[in-house]
Design an enzyme around this catalytic site. Structure first.
Site, short mmCIF file in Angstrom:
data_model
loop_
_atom_site.label_atom_id
_atom_site.label_comp_id
_atom_site.label_asym_id
_atom_site.label_seq_id
_atom_site.Cartn_x
_atom_site.Cartn_y
_atom_site.Cartn_z
N LYS A 50 38.59 -0.91 -3.42
CA LYS A 50 38.30 0.18 -4.35
C LYS A 50 38.62 -0.20 -5.80
O LYS A 50 38.13 0.42 -6.73
CB LYS A 50 39.07 1.43 -3.96
CG LYS A 50 38.84 1.91 -2.53
CD LYS A 50 37.41 2.34 -2.29
CE LYS A 50 37.24 2.92 -0.90
NZ LYS A 50 35.86 3.37 -0.65
N TYR A 264 33.57 9.76 11.69
CA TYR A 264 34.47 9.15 10.71
C TYR A 264 35.93 9.25 11.16
O TYR A 264 36.42 10.32 11.53
CB TYR A 264 34.31 9.86 9.36
CG TYR A 264 35.25 9.36 8.29
CD1 TYR A 264 35.03 8.14 7.67
CD2 TYR A 264 36.36 10.10 7.91
CE1 TYR A 264 35.89 7.67 6.69
CE2 TYR A 264 37.23 9.64 6.93
CZ TYR A 264 36.99 8.43 6.33
OH TYR A 264 37.85 7.97 5.36
N TYR A 290 37.23 1.54 8.55
CA TYR A 290 36.10 0.88 7.89
C TYR A 290 35.80 -0.50 8.47
O TYR A 290 34.86 -0.69 9.24
CB TYR A 290 36.36 0.78 6.37
CG TYR A 290 36.35 2.11 5.68
CD1 TYR A 290 35.19 2.62 5.10
CD2 TYR A 290 37.51 2.89 5.59
CE1 TYR A 290 35.17 3.85 4.47
CE2 TYR A 290 37.50 4.12 4.96
CZ TYR A 290 36.34 4.60 4.40
OH TYR A 290 36.33 5.82 3.78
#
Length: 331
Positions: A50, A264, A290
């Site tokens: 990120k 998710y 992820y």
């Protein structure tokens, strides 16, 4: 056409992240050569990809004279954790808005992992329920803070917008330089697609560079029907932001939602096996939300013959290892 250097940027990753071969995993799977790009490198608070996006958000916030950052994400959000760390390291005040988007209520999920690190950093946490619109909460909080004299910058969910995706246009440029230096041409770049920002940046950068490398992403947030239009939109907006005349085609977006599982943040057996395999063979930790699911898809597709022996695959290792502590009961 503009380059990413036309945009305000605050450097958080001072050097290119390493590309290295997973020699033991490649040999064990007896297929293509698997390389990883170490975007999990520990530049700030246990690392994570990120930071590439945050360089542009913090650059914009500094250029606008802001003093407070609002970020948001799911309860165990890597993005929120890194947004807080990056903001604090620059001197911003920071608050994060966390939504309980995953139906897990055990103590590890609610108190450990990224949430623990958020608390240690001392940022204010706004807790919301699954159905709450996090951006609406952020906008309301911005109005409240600005009534007190603050100047607030809001970073969107996952850092996924055209501005954040510039970070992964830059990543493609970085990969091209490393490929040239090493003499290794990559047939595929593989990553996870959550809120689509990374995928959009990789794809936009790939199209601009006219690379023959294919970008394939495995869905970890929503199925293709929901993810495809978002990825198309952010990719085209990124191209437009750079004033490129490239028109994106639907066929350019390569997604695979076969390894999403129940949704998710919901573990799968294939994810557990992928995380354990890479940890055992290479001493590296994928995360359970992820990269674990994306690598599980890669393993299965190698075994299924989708990727051939001799091909070169580059897997973007995005970090998020603190999430393992929130999912300890799964291992």
């Amino acid at each position: 056409m503009k380059t990413i250097n036309h945009f305000p940027r605050h450097i958080l990753m001072p050097q290119p992240t390493l590309i290295t071969k997973l020699k033991r995993v490649s040999a064990k799977l007896a297929g293509p050569n698997i390389y990883i790009k170490r975007d999990d490198t520990n530049f700030l608070v246990v690392g994570g990809n990120k930071l590439r996006k945050l360089e542009f958000y913090l650059g914009a916030a500094l250029a606008e004279g802001c003093d407070t950052i609002l970020a948001m994400g799911a309860w165990q959000s890597n993005h929120a954790r890194l947004s807080a760390a990056a903001a604090l390291s620059v001197g911003f005040e920071c608050e994060i808005i966390l939504g309980k988007k995953v139906a897990r209520y055990d103590n590890d999920y609610e108190q450990n992992g990224n949430v623990l690190l958020d608390r240690v950093m001392g940022v204010k946490i706004h807790e919301t329920t699954a159905e709450v619109d996090l951006m609406a909460v952020a906008i309301a909080r911005k109005i409240e803070l600005e009534s007190l004299g603050k100047k607030v910058y809001i970073i969107p969910f996952g850092g996924s917008s055209a501005l954040g995706s510039l970070g992964y246009v830059g990543c493609i440029e970085e990969i091209a330089q490393q490929s040239q230096q090493s003499g290794i041409d990559f047939d595929y770049i593989i990553a996870a697609n959550g809120s689509s920002g990374m995928h959009a940046g990789l794809l936009a950068g790939n199209l601009i560079s006219q690379s023959t490398t294919k970008v394939i992403c495995y869905n970890v947030l929503k199925p293709i029907a929901d993810t495809l239009p978002v990825t198309l939109q952010i990719t085209q907006e990124t191209l437009n932001l750079l004033e490129s005349d490239i028109q994106l085609a639907v066929d350019d977006v390569l997604l695979n939602d076969s390894y999403l599982g129940a949704g998710y943040g919901q573990p799968t057996q294939a994810m557990r096996e992928a995380v354990s395999l890479v940890a055992h063979e290479e001493g590296l930790f994928l995360d359970p939300v992820y990269s674990g699911k994306a690598f599980a898809g890669l393993i299965d597709d190698i075994r299924g013959g989708k990727f051939k022996a001799g091909q070169n695959i580059l897997f973007i290792m995005t970090g998020g290892a603190p999430g393992l502590y929130a999912y300890q009961s799964e291992f």
